[in-house]
Each structure stands twice: as C-alpha cells, then as structure tokens.
Motif scaffolding. Sequence first.
Motif, PDB file in Angstrom:
ATOM      1  N   LEU A 311      -6.518 -15.964  33.123  1.00  0.00           N
ATOM      2  CA  LEU A 311      -5.529 -15.362  34.020  1.00  0.00           C
ATOM      3  C   LEU A 311      -6.083 -15.262  35.435  1.00  0.00           C
ATOM      4  O   LEU A 311      -5.368 -15.541  36.411  1.00  0.00           O
ATOM      5  N   ILE A 312      -7.356 -14.884  35.580  1.00  0.00           N
ATOM      6  CA  ILE A 312      -7.964 -14.808  36.909  1.00  0.00           C
ATOM      7  C   ILE A 312      -7.959 -16.193  37.563  1.00  0.00           C
ATOM      8  O   ILE A 312      -7.606 -16.339  38.747  1.00  0.00           O
ATOM      9  N   ALA A 313      -8.307 -17.207  36.792  1.00  0.00           N
ATOM     10  CA  ALA A 313      -8.297 -18.575  37.330  1.00  0.00           C
ATOM     11  C   ALA A 313      -6.888 -18.988  37.722  1.00  0.00           C
ATOM     12  O   ALA A 313      -6.684 -19.644  38.764  1.00  0.00           O
ATOM     13  N   HIS A 314      -5.915 -18.612  36.924  1.00  0.00           N
ATOM     14  CA  HIS A 314      -4.518 -18.946  37.222  1.00  0.00           C
ATOM     15  C   HIS A 314      -4.046 -18.249  38.496  1.00  0.00           C
ATOM     16  O   HIS A 314      -3.373 -18.862  39.341  1.00  0.00           O
ATOM     17  N   LEU A 315      -4.417 -16.995  38.651  1.00  0.00           N
ATOM     18  CA  LEU A 315      -3.998 -16.248  39.850  1.00  0.00           C
ATOM     19  C   LEU A 315      -4.613 -16.841  41.117  1.00  0.00           C
ATOM     20  O   LEU A 315      -3.976 -16.857  42.183  1.00  0.00           O
ATOM     21  N   LEU A 316      -5.837 -17.327  41.022  1.00  0.00           N
ATOM     22  CA  LEU A 316      -6.492 -17.908  42.195  1.00  0.00           C
ATOM     23  C   LEU A 316      -5.775 -19.161  42.695  1.00  0.00           C
ATOM     24  O   LEU A 316      -5.940 -19.561  43.852  1.00  0.00           O
ATOM     25  N   LYS A 317      -4.954 -19.774  41.837  1.00  0.00           N
ATOM     26  CA  LYS A 317      -4.213 -20.976  42.229  1.00  0.00           C
ATOM     27  C   LYS A 317      -2.847 -20.657  42.845  1.00  0.00           C
ATOM     28  O   LYS A 317      -2.165 -21.571  43.326  1.00  0.00           O
ATOM     29  N   GLN A 318      -2.438 -19.392  42.812  1.00  0.00           N
ATOM     30  CA  GLN A 318      -1.108 -19.041  43.283  1.00  0.00           C
ATOM     31  C   GLN A 318      -1.016 -19.110  44.808  1.00  0.00           C
ATOM     32  O   GLN A 318      -1.966 -18.772  45.534  1.00  0.00           O
TER      33      GLN A 318
END
Length: 345
Positions: A311-318
């Motif tokens: 989830l942290i990795a996904h948020l960094l792509k937003q």
Amino acid sequence: MNDWRPKPIPLTALARLPLTAEEGFVLSRLDGATPVRHLTALTGLPPERIQAIIARLLTLGAVLPPPTSAAPPPTPAPAASTPATPPETPGEPLEAGEEEDAGGPEDENAEAHAGTFRQLFERRLHPLAADERARLARESGEPELSALCFDPVPAVIHALLENTRLGLAHARLIARHHLNPVGLEALCGRAAFASDAGVRRWLVRNPQLPAGLFRRLWGGRRLMEQFKVAGNRDVPEGTRRTAREVMRSRFGTAPAEERVELILLTEGRVLGALMGLPVDGKTAALLCGRVYRSPLLIQNLARWSAAPPALIAHLLKQEAVRRQPQLRQLLQRHPNAPADARRGD
C-alpha cells in the motif's frame, strides 16, 4: 381531506403551547406521513375528537395547514381495520448507522411532546404507589400509556411491555428517558424494539445503557455503524469507549470489503483507534486497487503503522503524492516504505 397528512411546524415553540395531554399525544403522532383517516386507529380517540384536536392545533399554529385550505379537515372516517400501532419515523433508516447521530427539528418536536407526557407523569401518576402504577401500565391507554414510559421503576416498564397497546413510539420514549439498566434490558428483550432505528438512537444516548447490552446489540453490526457511535459526541463517554472496543474486536473478523469501506469513508480517521491491528492480504489488495486523491486520506494512511508495504508503494505512485512533496516525505519515512523510496529514489 382524509388523505391529508398533517405535519408539525418544526420551528414552533411546541413546549410553550397551551396543550392538554391529549392534544400533545395527538401532536406526537403527526409526522407528515400519516393520513388523517388513520389517526383514529393510531390514537384510539373517536373521529369527532380527532377533528376538534386537529382544528385546535391548526389554530395554535402547531401544524401546517392542508395544501388546499387552512380550514380544519372534516371528520375522518373510522379506520377500524387499520392496525393500532404508532406511526413509523418517516423515511428509511440510514445505512451504516447514520441514525445514531440523527437530530434536528424532529428531535426538538419529540422533546416538546415528551415534556407533555412527563408533566402528566410527575403531576398525576408519580404520586401513586409503584404497584398501582404497574397496574395502570398493564391496562391503560393514552395519554397515560406514554406518560408511564417516564417511570423510573423497572417493574413498571415490565408491566408496560405486557400492554398490547405498547408500540414503537412508546419504546422510543422508554429508551430515551428510562434511567435504569434493568428496564432497558427488558425493553430490548423485544426484538422488534431492539432493532428499531429510533430505539437504538436513544439507547446509545442513555447514560444507563449497560455495556453488555450494547455489545449484544451492536457487536454484529457494520463497522461504520460502530464507528459513528464511537465518534458521536451526543453519546456518553462510557458507551463511546465500549463502541471503540467493539469496533476493534469486529475489525479482526469483518470481511475485507467492510474494513476497506470503514477506512475509505472515514478518510482514514478511524485508523488511530485501530493501532496494532494488522490487515489481511485481501484488505491490502483492495486498498491497493484504488486511486487516491484525498490528501487527508493519504496522510492518515501514511501515519498508520500497520499499513502494508504494498500500500505504501502504491500511494507513492499516486498523482496527489507526486504533486505534494510533504506527502511523499511522510510516506518515505514509513517503516514499511520500499528501500529505494527511503533513499529518495
């Protein structure tokens, strides 16, 4: 005019109107959804008496006039075949527990009506012996039936529950004004009362609601409903604390979809109360399958110690994170952030 649905005027100072107990009782049954023709069955009063009371309420300005005329309605036809039950609150109960924090003009009107019944109880019924009040509770009709809902003695509440005339309107009065846990337990022994949105709304605001009863009634309800009780400032702190405990317990067993719903609809505000609780792979996958645009939600997820690495990795792509360096820095400092992100990649 038999189809006219009298509606109280919300801003009227109903508590100051010179109403008799009988007039106050009829007014309490007007909700803007119940036709005049049903009032005879709902109140047990004869049609001519209903006509006179409605006319007086119009004169006092307590109800809005009929759409086509300000004149009182003609005598309504008897409705002997209509079940003699109190009217339901207009509209459907709100999903996910929103009924727990409902309020406004409806509550003000209910308080004004309750004041009339409380006066009757305090002036005429309370001086009687408890055994006599219990007898009246089993046998009486209105307005004594509503007035006895204010009785502080659990035995009287038990007697009320034996009265076949008792309905949801009375159950809501008991839930709101009866201050003895034994009486509240007896009330909720009736499934129809315990499941009513109005009864639940007043139960959680009652400072004498037992923690065990709350757990039984709310333990299996949706997480959002539990959260709304926990965050409602009209609810006593003891019940709010129990609601938080129940919510934490249910979070560990609730479906992944319900967990995600709770996090998203609260924009992550709930996460502070869920510290130390992990999430499963399905919950993490559902959270990673969304686009995030709310800075508040991203910020709260970044401060959630149990946020999964994916989830942290996904948020960094937003895109919202790319545009706001402070959000990216907050995510990079998370202990579950990818190593390349912590290096400032």
